[in-house]
Design an enzyme around this catalytic site. Structure first.
Site, PDB file in Angstrom:
ATOM      1  N   ASP A 104       0.827  -1.125   0.112  1.00 49.15           N
ATOM      2  CA  ASP A 104       0.117   0.282  -0.451  1.00 49.15           C
ATOM      3  C   ASP A 104       0.621   1.216   0.332  1.00 49.15           C
ATOM      4  OD1 ASP A 104      -2.378  -1.318   0.075  1.00 49.15           O
ATOM      5  OD2 ASP A 104      -2.382  -1.229   2.319  1.00 49.15           O
ATOM      6  N   GLY A 108      -7.143   4.732  -8.967  1.00 47.90           N
ATOM      7  CA  GLY A 108      -6.927   5.787  -9.713  1.00 47.90           C
ATOM      8  C   GLY A 108      -7.178   5.109 -11.552  1.00 47.90           C
ATOM      9  N   ASP A 114     -14.158  -5.004  -1.976  1.00 50.01           N
ATOM     10  CA  ASP A 114     -13.708  -4.742  -0.541  1.00 50.01           C
ATOM     11  C   ASP A 114     -15.070  -4.684   0.189  1.00 50.01           C
ATOM     12  OD1 ASP A 114     -10.766  -3.991  -0.841  1.00 50.01           O
ATOM     13  OD2 ASP A 114     -11.207  -1.927  -1.111  1.00 50.01           O
ATOM     14  N   ASN A 142     -10.663  -9.214  -1.268  1.00 56.12           N
ATOM     15  CA  ASN A 142     -10.121  -8.722  -0.117  1.00 56.12           C
ATOM     16  C   ASN A 142     -11.507  -8.936   0.932  1.00 56.12           C
ATOM     17  OD1 ASN A 142      -7.970  -6.967  -0.684  1.00 56.12           O
ATOM     18  ND2 ASN A 142      -9.491  -6.006  -1.966  1.00 56.12           N
TER      19      ASN A 142
END
Length: 590
Positions: free
Chosen positions: A286, A373, A445, A510
Site C-alpha cells: 500500500d 485511480g 472490498d 479483500n
C-alpha cells in the site's frame, strides 16, 4: 483504437517528459550482469514494440544482460536488424491490425525467413501461427501450422491461465538446455496446441487442461508463450540462451557443477513440490505519501494507516522500490502496488507512482500490478483522458496489470440496471479490449452482513459456520467503495459475476472484517466467489502464518493468496510460505 495506437507509439520518453520530478523515491541499485558484456555491434538487440502494452520489463531484462536496444521505427529497421525480439502484447486482432497499418507484416516475415535470430514472446509466439479464434477470428503470419484457440472453461480450470507452470522440453536447444522443467510465468487465455503438422516446430509444452505449446524453434527462429522477462532468474537465463546460446549453455553447466549445498537444498524442495500451475504467493504494498510528502509503504488495520497516539503520523514500513526488490529476491510470485494517496486522481502527472513502477521494473522480474485511480479523468487544466489512456500510462511505466476498485462497483451496478448487458462504456471493457482481459484485475472490498433468512435479501448468501451476533445462520458480503467507507447494495458474488462478464481477467478479493487480524482468510467468502466465476481469484486480508496459505488453497478455489503486513514486518517470510506449501503437497514455485 486508431487514435490510441498513435498516442502509444509516441514512446515512453514522451510520457516521461510530461511528469514532474519524483519525490523521495528509493534509487535503483544496479545489479551485476550474469553474462560477459563487451562493447560491440553484437551487443545490440532490435525490439519490435508496436505500442500496445508493457514492454519496459523486456527492455530492462535485455539491458540487464548487457545489451543495448534499438527500436523498430520502419520496415528498414527490420531489414538491418541482427537480433530481433518481438514481445506481443494485447489481443491477436489488434496486433495484426497495427502491424498491417504500419506496413510491417511482410518485412517481419522477410526477417524471420532471413535466418537471423528471432524471439517472439507471448502473443509474439501466437502470431507465428496461421490464425486465432480471438478477436472473432483473425489470420496470423502463417509460419507455424495450426490455429490458436481459447482454453476450455468447461474443464473447471480458471481462465486466463495465470501464474507459474512447468516446462516440458520436447528436445534439446540452446534456449532451454539446462533449464529443465523449472516453472515460468504465463498469462494468457488462448493457446496453440501440438499437432503432427507442427511437431518439428514444438520445442516445449506445458500442461493446463491438456498440453499446449510453450515454446517453438526452427533454426534461428524461436518463440515462447510464457514471459521470460517476468520469470525471475530462470527467465533471464532463457533470454541469455537466445542472446548468447553457447555462453548460456556453458554457464548453466558450470553453475550445475558448482552448485552449493543451499542451492541443492532448494532444488530438493522444488522437486518435492507437485508439478502443474503453482499457487501464487503475492506481496502487496500500500503506497501513499506521508505528511512530509515522501512516498512510503504503509499498512493499517481496517484501512487506518496512521500510528496510534497524539502524532497520528502515516505508518511508514519502508520505501516502495526497495521493498518490492526485497520481495522479488525472497521469491514473491508477483508484487502489487496499491496507490492509496490523493494524487492518483491526476495520473498523467502522477510522477511519484509512475516513477516507482519505472524503477521497480529495473529490479523486479516478476509481474507488477498497480491499482488506484484507473479510470477516465479530467485533470486540473481541463484535459480529458480515457480509462485506456490512463491505463496505458501505467503499462508504459512498467505495470503488467491494472487493478480497478470502486469504479468496478459502479460498472457492475450499471450492468445489472441494463438487464445484465455490457455496452462497452466501462473501463473494464475498454482496457480489456485493447490489452486483453489478463491485464485487468478487479479489487473487491466487501464486509460481512448477517441475515436470519436468505429470502430476506436479493443477494447470494451462504450458511455460515460463524453465526452472527444474534445467532444468524446466514450471511452475504456487501461491496464497499471509497476505501471501505461507503457500502453499496451489491454483493461480492454478484460483483464478481458482473466484472467477469464485462471482461475482467482476475479478482483480488479483500475482506474488511479480516484485514489486519492475522487470523486467516475468510474461507467462506473466498469459496463463494471462486465458485461463482471462472477467472482466477486472489485471496486477501487476514494472513498471519504459513498455515493460513495452505488452508485457503485447500478449502477454496483460490489461485493465489496475498499478504502485506506480515511480510513488511518480517513476521513471516515468503520462502517460509513456499516451503510450507511444498511440504503440504501444494504446487509452489521454489
Amino acid at each position: 483504437m486508431q487514435s490510441l495506437s498513435a498516442r502509444q507509439t509516441a514512446g515512453e520518453a514522451a510520457s516521461t517528459s510530461r511528469a514532474p520530478a519524483a519525490r523521495s523515491v528509493a534509487p535503483a541499485r544496479r545489479t551485476s550482469v550474469t553474462c560477459s558484456a563487451s562493447s560491440n555491434s553484437n551487443k545490440e538487440v532490435t525490439l519490435l514494440d508496436y505500442g500496445a502494452g508493457n514492454v519496459r520489463s523486456v527492455r530492462n531484462a535485455i539491458k540487464k544482460l548487457g545489451y543495448t536496444i534499438r527500436d523498430v521505427e520502419s520496415a528498414a529497421d527490420l531489414a538491418s536488424a541482427s537480433k530481433l525480439v518481438f514481445p506481443g502484447v494485447g489481443s491477436f486482432g489488434q496486433a495484426m491490425t497495427i502491424l498491417t497499418k504500419k506496413g510491417l507484416v511482410q518485412p517481419l516475415k522477410d526477417y524471420i525467413h532471413s535466418g537471423k535470430p528471432f524471439l517472439g514472446i507471448c502473443l509474439g509466439l501466437q502470431l507465428l501461427f496461421e490464425g486465432s479464434e480471438e478477436s472473432g477470428g483473425c489470420e496470423g503470419l502463417g509460419l507455424v501450422p495450426g490455429a490458436v484457440t481459447q482454453f476450455d472453461t468447461a474443464l473447471g480450470l480458471p481462465v486466463p491461465h495465470i501464474g507459474w507452470n512447468n516446462l516440458a522440453p520436447a528436445r534439446g536447444s540452446a534456449l532451454l538446455d539446462g533449464v529443465g522443467d523449472k516453472r515460468v510465468y504465463y498469462v494468457h487465455s488462448y493457446r496453440a496446441t501440438p499437432s503432427p503438422a507442427n511437431k518439428d516446430w514444438v520445442l516445449a509444452t506445458t500442461s493446463y487442461g491438456g498440453e499446449f505449446v510453450a515454446a517453438v524453434n526452427k533454426g534461428q527462429v524461436s518463440a515462447v508463450q510464457f514471459h521470460p522477462e517476468k520469470s525471475g532468474a530462470t527467465g533471464l537465463d532463457i533470454l541469455q540462451g537466445f542472446l548468447e546460446p553457447e555462453a548460456a549453455v556453458a554457464a548453466r553447466k558450470a553453475a550445475a557443477a558448482h552448485a552449493t549445498a543451499a542451492s541443492a537444498a532448494s532444488a530438493a524442495h522444488a522437486a518435492h513440490s507437485p508439478r502443474g500451475l503453482a499457487k501464487r504467493v503475492i506481496a502487496c504494498l500500500d503506497v501513499r505519501s506521508n505528511d512530509q510528502g515522501d512516498l512510503v509503504v504503509t499498512k493499517g488495520d481496517q484501512y487506518d494507516v496512521r500510528e496510534k497516539g497524539d502524532a497520528r503520523e502515516v505508518r511508514n514500513l519502508g520505501k516502495p522500490v526497495d521493498l518490492a526488490a526485497r520481495y522479488f529476491e525472497e521469491g514473491a510470485d508477483e508484487v502489487a502496488f496499491l496507490n492509496i494517496t490523493g494524487f492518483r486522481d491526476c495520473v498523467m502527472e502522477d510522477a511519484p507512482m509512475l516513477e516507482v513502477l519505472r524503477r521497480a521494473s529495473e529490479r523486479v522480474f516478476v509481474p507488477l500490478t498497480v491499482g488506484g485511480g484507473i479510470k477516465a479523468l479530467t485533470d486540473s487544466s481541463g484535459r480529458s483522458f480515457s480509462a485506456v489512456e490512463v491505463a496505458a500510462e501505467y503499462f508504459r511505466s512498467g505495470a503488467d496489470k491494472v487493478s480497478i476498485g470502486s469504479d468496478a462497483v459502479d460498472a457492475a451496478q450499471a450492468y445489472y440496471a441494463r438487464g445484465a448487458k455490457a455496452d462497452g462504456s466501462t473501463a473494464i471493457e475498454q482496457i480489456s479490449a485493447v490489452y486483453g482481459k489478463q491485464a485487468v484485475v478487479i479489487s473487491i472490498d466487501p464486509r460481512r452482513v448477517y441475515v436470519a433468512d436468505p429470502a430476506a435479501v436479493p443477494h447470494a448468501t451462504v450458511k455460515t459456520a460463524r453465526p452472527g451476533p444474534a445467532g444468524e445462520q446466514y450471511c452475504w458480503w456487501q461491496c464497499t467503495v471509497k476505501g471501505g467507507r461507503e457500502g453499496r447494495d451489491l454483493g461480492a458474488v454478484e460483483l464478481a459475476r458482473a466484472v467477469e462478464a464485462l471482461g475482467a481477467g482476475e479478482i483480488l478479493l479483500n475482506c474488511i472484517d479480516n484485514d489486519g487480524a492475522g487470523k486467516g482468510f475468510d474461507l467462506e467468502l473466498v469459496d463463494a466467489v471462486s465458485r461463482a466465476v471462472t477467472i482466477p481469484v486472489i485471496a486477501s486480508s487476514g494472513a498471519g502464518c504459513p498455515e493460513h496459505f495452505s488452508e485457503v488453497f485447500r478449502a477454496t478455489g483460490a489461485a493465489a493468496a496475498l499478504a502485506a503486513g506480515i511480510f513488511h514486518r518480517r513476521e513471516v517470510g515468503i520462502e517460509d510460505v513456499k516451503k510450507h506449501l511444498a511440504a503440504e503437497n501444494i504446487p509452489a514455485r521454489l
